[in-house]
Design a protein around this motif. Structure first.
Motif, PDB file in Angstrom:
ATOM      1  N   ALA A 157      16.264  61.240  34.358  1.00 45.23           N
ATOM      2  CA  ALA A 157      17.608  61.822  34.233  1.00 45.23           C
ATOM      3  C   ALA A 157      17.572  63.339  34.129  1.00 45.23           C
ATOM      4  O   ALA A 157      18.606  63.995  34.221  1.00 45.23           O
ATOM      5  CB  ALA A 157      18.312  61.240  33.008  1.00 45.23           C
ATOM      6  N   GLY A 158      16.375  63.896  33.933  1.00 45.06           N
ATOM      7  CA  GLY A 158      16.241  65.343  33.845  1.00 45.06           C
ATOM      8  C   GLY A 158      16.471  65.908  32.453  1.00 45.06           C
ATOM      9  O   GLY A 158      16.594  67.118  32.289  1.00 45.06           O
ATOM     10  N   TYR A 159      16.520  65.047  31.432  1.00 49.57           N
ATOM     11  CA  TYR A 159      16.720  65.496  30.054  1.00 49.57           C
ATOM     12  C   TYR A 159      15.414  65.911  29.384  1.00 49.57           C
ATOM     13  O   TYR A 159      15.421  66.671  28.425  1.00 49.57           O
ATOM     14  CB  TYR A 159      17.367  64.405  29.207  1.00 49.57           C
ATOM     15  N   VAL A 160      14.290  65.382  29.881  1.00 46.52           N
ATOM     16  CA  VAL A 160      12.986  65.584  29.235  1.00 46.52           C
ATOM     17  C   VAL A 160      11.930  65.861  30.296  1.00 46.52           C
ATOM     18  O   VAL A 160      11.964  65.277  31.374  1.00 46.52           O
ATOM     19  CB  VAL A 160      12.603  64.311  28.423  1.00 46.52           C
ATOM     20  N   THR A 207      14.483  69.556  28.438  1.00 42.80           N
ATOM     21  CA  THR A 207      14.773  70.439  29.558  1.00 42.80           C
ATOM     22  C   THR A 207      16.077  71.180  29.238  1.00 42.80           C
ATOM     23  O   THR A 207      16.787  70.815  28.287  1.00 42.80           O
ATOM     24  CB  THR A 207      14.973  69.637  30.855  1.00 42.80           C
ATOM     25  N   PRO A 208      16.433  72.174  30.029  1.00 43.07           N
ATOM     26  CA  PRO A 208      17.743  72.807  29.819  1.00 43.07           C
ATOM     27  C   PRO A 208      18.899  71.798  29.893  1.00 43.07           C
ATOM     28  O   PRO A 208      19.857  71.892  29.129  1.00 43.07           O
ATOM     29  CB  PRO A 208      17.812  73.837  30.949  1.00 43.07           C
ATOM     30  N   ALA A 209      18.795  70.809  30.778  1.00 44.16           N
ATOM     31  CA  ALA A 209      19.848  69.784  30.877  1.00 44.16           C
ATOM     32  C   ALA A 209      19.896  68.941  29.595  1.00 44.16           C
ATOM     33  O   ALA A 209      20.979  68.584  29.123  1.00 44.16           O
ATOM     34  CB  ALA A 209      19.599  68.891  32.087  1.00 44.16           C
ATOM     35  N   GLY A 210      18.743  68.620  29.040  1.00 45.95           N
ATOM     36  CA  GLY A 210      18.693  67.865  27.782  1.00 45.95           C
ATOM     37  C   GLY A 210      19.269  68.660  26.634  1.00 45.95           C
ATOM     38  O   GLY A 210      20.009  68.131  25.797  1.00 45.95           O
ATOM     39  N   LYS A 211      18.962  69.952  26.610  1.00 47.01           N
ATOM     40  CA  LYS A 211      19.514  70.829  25.561  1.00 47.01           C
ATOM     41  C   LYS A 211      21.028  70.931  25.694  1.00 47.01           C
ATOM     42  O   LYS A 211      21.751  70.912  24.696  1.00 47.01           O
ATOM     43  CB  LYS A 211      18.871  72.214  25.631  1.00 47.01           C
TER      44      LYS A 211
END
Length: 146
Positions: free
Chosen positions: A78-81, A98-102
């Motif tokens: 999902a691009g969160y980690v 990741t920036p998306a997770g943050k």
């Protein structure tokens, strides 16, 4: 402290868990349907840590390392980690937000903050102060118990 007091305290702590769940986690409106509770707890754990290894992740979600690895995989997809190997020990697998997770956690935290602030405002001033003092004490003590 006598055994009865310890048993009562442990029971109270266990009773708080479902209350916390209803009060906090059920307030998430934007939680993506593909993020499980375990995965959400992994993201929360990463919020307070730069990186975690799979042993640490499994401890946070109270599961085996294999289950932790399976829970992390969709977060990577999902691009969160990000998942990567430690430079000094290639056998050690680490994860980080990741920036998306943050961004997801920032939005979620804001949403929870607003929902809890609304609930908090319904309490009388004296109970607000009592709750704040109690929460700070509980958090401080629980950190010592880890």
């Amino acid at each position: 402290m006598d055994t009865h007091s310890v048993d009562t305290s442990i029971s109270a702590l266990l009773e708080m868990m479902p209350m916390y769940h209803r009060l906090v986690l059920n307030k998430l409106e934007k939680k993506p349907p593909h993020v499980t509770k375990s995965q959400f707890f992994i993201l929360l754990a990463l919020m307070g840590n730069d990186t975690l290894n799979m042993t640490q992740v499994s401890a946070y979600i109270a599961s085996s390392k294999e289950q932790a690895t399976r829970a992390v995989a969709p977060l990577v997809e999902a691009g969160y980690v990000d998942r990567f190997h430690d430079e000094t020990n290639r056998k050690l697998v680490l994860i980080r937000l990741t920036p998306a997770g943050k961004a997801f956690l920032r939005e979620t935290k804001e949403q929870l903050h607003q929902a809890l602030e609304n609930k908090f405002a319904t309490l009388p001033e004296a109970e607000q102060q009592e709750l704040l003092q109690s929460l700070h004490s509980i958090l401080r003590i629980l950190k010592k118990m880890q």
